[in-house]
Motif scaffolding. Structure first.
Motif, PDB file in Angstrom:
ATOM      1  N   THR A  77     -26.112   7.529  19.651  1.00  0.00           N
ATOM      2  CA  THR A  77     -25.759   8.480  18.599  1.00  0.00           C
ATOM      3  C   THR A  77     -26.667   8.317  17.383  1.00  0.00           C
ATOM      4  OG1 THR A  77     -24.030   6.946  17.868  1.00  0.00           O
ATOM      5  CG2 THR A  77     -23.359   8.774  19.280  1.00  0.00           C
ATOM      6  N   CYS A  78     -27.079   7.090  17.097  1.00  0.00           N
ATOM      7  CA  CYS A  78     -28.001   6.877  15.970  1.00  0.00           C
ATOM      8  C   CYS A  78     -29.379   7.455  16.293  1.00  0.00           C
ATOM      9  CB  CYS A  78     -28.100   5.385  15.656  1.00  0.00           C
ATOM     10  SG  CYS A  78     -29.041   5.005  14.161  1.00  0.00           S
ATOM     11  N   TYR A  79     -29.771   7.384  17.553  1.00  0.00           N
ATOM     12  CA  TYR A  79     -31.073   7.940  17.955  1.00  0.00           C
ATOM     13  C   TYR A  79     -31.090   9.455  17.830  1.00  0.00           C
ATOM     14  CZ  TYR A  79     -35.219   8.769  20.833  1.00  0.00           C
ATOM     15  OH  TYR A  79     -36.453   9.169  21.295  1.00  0.00           O
ATOM     16  N   GLY A  80     -29.941  10.091  18.045  1.00  0.00           N
ATOM     17  CA  GLY A  80     -29.872  11.546  17.928  1.00  0.00           C
ATOM     18  C   GLY A  80     -30.817  12.230  18.893  1.00  0.00           C
ATOM     19  N   ALA A  81     -31.638  13.127  18.361  1.00  0.00           N
ATOM     20  CA  ALA A  81     -32.647  13.812  19.174  1.00  0.00           C
ATOM     21  C   ALA A  81     -34.001  13.120  19.060  1.00  0.00           C
ATOM     22  CB  ALA A  81     -32.758  15.276  18.754  1.00  0.00           C
ATOM     23  N   GLY A  82     -34.033  11.909  18.524  1.00  0.00           N
ATOM     24  CA  GLY A  82     -35.288  11.170  18.396  1.00  0.00           C
ATOM     25  C   GLY A  82     -35.968  11.437  17.068  1.00  0.00           C
ATOM     26  N   ALA A 107     -46.254   4.893  20.046  1.00  0.00           N
ATOM     27  CA  ALA A 107     -45.020   5.149  20.807  1.00  0.00           C
ATOM     28  C   ALA A 107     -43.827   5.149  19.850  1.00  0.00           C
ATOM     29  CB  ALA A 107     -44.842   4.106  21.899  1.00  0.00           C
ATOM     30  N   LEU A 108     -43.888   6.051  18.877  1.00  0.00           N
ATOM     31  CA  LEU A 108     -42.950   6.023  17.760  1.00  0.00           C
ATOM     32  C   LEU A 108     -41.488   6.145  18.197  1.00  0.00           C
ATOM     33  CD1 LEU A 108     -43.513   5.577  14.812  1.00  0.00           C
ATOM     34  CD2 LEU A 108     -43.371   8.028  14.417  1.00  0.00           C
ATOM     35  N   ASN A 109     -41.221   6.967  19.208  1.00  0.00           N
ATOM     36  CA  ASN A 109     -39.835   7.114  19.661  1.00  0.00           C
ATOM     37  C   ASN A 109     -39.306   5.814  20.268  1.00  0.00           C
ATOM     38  OD1 ASN A 109     -39.204   9.788  18.933  1.00  0.00           O
ATOM     39  ND2 ASN A 109     -40.377  10.577  20.647  1.00  0.00           N
ATOM     40  N   LEU A 113     -36.227   3.480  18.800  1.00  0.00           N
ATOM     41  CA  LEU A 113     -35.097   3.083  19.645  1.00  0.00           C
ATOM     42  C   LEU A 113     -34.900   1.567  19.637  1.00  0.00           C
ATOM     43  CD1 LEU A 113     -32.959   4.277  21.521  1.00  0.00           C
ATOM     44  CD2 LEU A 113     -34.581   4.081  23.400  1.00  0.00           C
ATOM     45  N   GLU A 114     -36.002   0.822  19.634  1.00  0.00           N
ATOM     46  CA  GLU A 114     -35.903  -0.638  19.573  1.00  0.00           C
ATOM     47  C   GLU A 114     -35.320  -1.100  18.244  1.00  0.00           C
ATOM     48  OE1 GLU A 114     -39.582  -2.190  22.363  1.00  0.00           O
ATOM     49  OE2 GLU A 114     -40.052  -1.339  20.407  1.00  0.00           O
ATOM     50  N   GLN A 115     -35.728  -0.465  17.166  1.00  0.00           N
ATOM     51  CA  GLN A 115     -35.198  -0.819  15.855  1.00  0.00           C
ATOM     52  C   GLN A 115     -33.693  -0.534  15.770  1.00  0.00           C
ATOM     53  OE1 GLN A 115     -37.567  -1.317  12.425  1.00  0.00           O
ATOM     54  NE2 GLN A 115     -37.902  -2.693  14.145  1.00  0.00           N
ATOM     55  N   ILE A 116     -33.278   0.599  16.333  1.00  0.00           N
ATOM     56  CA  ILE A 116     -31.854   0.949  16.333  1.00  0.00           C
ATOM     57  C   ILE A 116     -31.053  -0.094  17.108  1.00  0.00           C
ATOM     58  CG2 ILE A 116     -30.158   2.632  17.133  1.00  0.00           C
ATOM     59  CD1 ILE A 116     -32.274   4.799  16.708  1.00  0.00           C
TER      60      ILE A 116
END
Length: 442
Positions: A77-82, A107-109, A113-116
Motif C-alpha cells: 500500500t505504501c508503494y502505491g502505483a510506484g 532501478a528507481l522503483n 520498494l527496498e526502502q519501503i
C-alpha cells in the motif's frame, strides 16, 4: 521458538508446548557503545542489547502468518502505483531525458520498494549516494539494508558522523568487512552536501570544496517517542502487550491438539525460562549436562501427566503476577479430552489475529486475517473506502522516503522534475471501469 512433543504412555497421550515469551523483545536498555573494529577511536550504537534486535524482529515477523502478511500489505500500500518522475508544472510524466535515464539506471522503483520494506519493518531506512569524480552530479543511489547498518556515536550537536555497514548477524564483523560511510545531516542533507562540495559557503563564509569524499549516506528515521538512535516501531506494542505471544501460543496448542486427534487428554504448557531456572538452581554449566537435565525434566513431566500411578497426586509449580497484572506460570496442565480437535481455539485465535492487525494498522477484512464468510461483513464500497483510507495514510511515509530522490533531482539541476507516488484509486462497479490510478496532490 515453538516445540511440539508427542507423548504416548500407558494408553494416554499428551503434548508439551514450549513457546518463547516475546513480551521483553523491545525492553528499554541503556546504550553501551562498542568500538568499531579497526577504528579504536570510533564507537557505534548497538542495535538492541545484544546487537541482534533487527534479526530477532525479522524472525518474529516471519514466524507468524498474520504478522508477515500485515507487513507485506503495508509495503504494497505504501508503494502505491510506484514512484514516478513528473513535470513540476503540469504534473504529467516528465520529458526530461536525463532524469528518466538516471531513474532507469538506478532501478528507481526497486530502490523505492527496498526502502519501503525497511521502514515498515524497522521504521528507518538508509541509502548511499555516489557522486561523479568531479562532484558535479549524483550518479548512483543505492539502498542499504537497515538490519546490517549500525549508527556511529553522535557528537555534541547530536549529529551522527558515520554509518557502519556489515554483517553483524553472527557477531562483530572484521574490520575489512565493514563499510564506513559519512552521514549527511539528517535535517538538511542537501545543505550539508552542497557545503562539502563547495556549492554553498561554510562557517567561514567561503565556497570551497571541503572533502574529496564522493560517497555519502542518508538516514531516514520515522519519528517515534524517545528515539535516540534506532526507532522503536509502533507495532512493537503487540510484542510488549503480549498479543503476539498469545497468538503463537494458541496456534501451537491448536496444532498439538489436532496432531494428536481426539485421543489427546492433556496439554502441558511450559514457560520458556523454566528450563533455565532448573539449570541455574542446580548450577549446571556444561552444555551437554544442561541438555540432559532438560530432557530428564521433560520425562518427569510426561511421567506425571501420563502415568497412571500418579492419579490424584498434586504438582507444585512456580506462579506469580507480573507488574502488568498478568498471571505467569512455569507449567500449566490443561485437560482437553473430549473436545473437538482445535475447534475450541477458533474464537481465541480470531481475536488474537485481529489484535495483530490492529497493531499493524491493517483492517483484517482487507488482508483476510480471519478467513470465512461470517467475517466478510463489509460491502464492496466499504472495502474500497478502507483501501483508499489506508493508502492516504501513507502520505507521511511518502514524504520521508522521497527525500533522497528530491535531493538527487535538486543537486543534479533537474528543478523542473519532481518525484511523486500515485496511489491506486478503485472505481465503483456501476461505472463499468477497471481500477485506475490517481496522482497525489503536492
Amino acid at each position: 521458538m515453538i516445540e511440539l512433543v508427542d507423548i504416548a504412555k500407558n494408553g494416554v497421550q499428551a503434548a508439551i508446548t514450549t513457546v518463547e515469551d516475546t513480551t521483553g523483545v523491545f525492553d528499554d536498555y541503556r546504550i553501551q557503545f562498542k568500538a568499531v573494529p579497526g577504528r579504536p577511536k570510533e564507537t557505534y550504537a548497538p542495535f538492541g542489547v545484544d546487537d541482534q534486535l533487527p534479526y530477532k524482529i525479522k524472525e518474529l515477523v516471519g514466524s507468524d502468518e498474520v504478522s508477515a502478511q500485515n507487513k507485506f500489505f503495508n509495503v504494497l500500500t505504501c508503494y502505491g502505483a510506484g514512484i514516478q518522475l513528473q513535470d513540476e508544472t503540469t504534473g504529467e510524466r516528465t520529458k526530461n531525458t536525463d532524469a528518466l535515464k538516471w531513474a532507469r539506471r538506478n532501478a528507481l522503483n526497486s530502490f523505492f520498494l527496498e526502502q519501503i520494506t525497511d521502514i515498515k519493518h524497522y521504521f528507518f531506512a538508509v541509502c548511499v549516494i555516489i557522486l561523479s569524480k568531479d562532484g558535479s552530479q549524483i550518479n548512483r543511489i543505492v539502498h542499504k539494508e537497515a538490519c546490517y547498518v549500525r549508527l556511529g556515536r553522535a557528537d555534541r550537536r547530536g549529529h551522527i558522523p558515520y554509518i557502519y555497514y556489515g554483517n553483524w548477524q553472527y557477531g562483530t564483523p572484521r574490520a575489512d568487512e565493514i563499510e564506513r560511510v559519512p552521514l549527511l545531516n539528517e535535517t538538511d542533507p542537501f545543505g550539508h552536501l552542497a557545503t562539502l562540495m563547495g556549492r554553498e559557503p561554510g562557517a567561514d563564509g567561503l565556497c570551497r570544496e571541503r572533502t574529496k569524499q564522493r560517497k555519502f549516506a542518508l538516514l531516514l528515521r520515522f519519528p517515534t517517542v524517545g528515539c535516540q538512535y534506532y526507532p522503536t516501531p509502533y507495532y512493537a506494542a503487540m510484542f510488549r502487550g503480549g498479543s503476539y505471544f498469545e497468538k503463537r501460543l494458541i496456534s501451537a496448542a491448536k496444532i498439538a491438539k489436532m496432531k494428536n486427534h481426539a485421543s489427546v487428554k492433556y496439554q502441558v504448557e511450559v514457560e520458556h525460562s523454566y528450563w533455565r531456572k532448573i539449570i541455574d538452581e542446580e548450577r549446571i554449566t556444561d552444555p551437554e549436562e544442561a541438555a540432559q537435565r532438560i530432557k530428564k525434566e521433560k520425562e518427569n513431566i510426561r511421567d506425571f501427566v501420563a502415568g497412571v500411578h500418579n492419579s490424584g497426586k498434586a504438582w507444585i509449580t512456580g506462579y506469580y503476577i507480573d507488574p502488568a497484572g498478568n498471571e505467569v506460570r512455569d507449567i500449566r496442565v490443561i485437560n482437553i479430552e473430549g473436545a473437538k480437535e482445535g475447534g475450541d481455539y477458533a474464537d481465541d485465535i480470531n481475536v488474537a489475529a485481529n489484535t495483530l492487525c490492529y497493531a499493524d494498522n491493517v483492517h483484517p477484512n482487507l488482508v483476510g486475517a480471519v478467513p470465512g464468510k461470517s467475517q466478510s461483513n463489509n460491502s464492496g464500497s466499504d472495502k474500497r473506502e478502507l483501501f483508499t483510507m489506508k493508502q492516504a495514510l501513507e502520505t507521511a511515509f511518502h514524504d520521508l522516503l522521497l527525500r533522497p530522490i528530491e535531493l538527487c533531482l535538486e543537486y543534479n539541476g533537474w528543478e523542473d522534475v519532481r518525484a511523486a507516488v500515485p496511489i491506486v484509486q478503485l472505481t465503483t462497479l456501476d461505472q463499468h471501469k477497471d481500477a485506475k490510478t490517481a496522482k497525489i496532490n503536492g
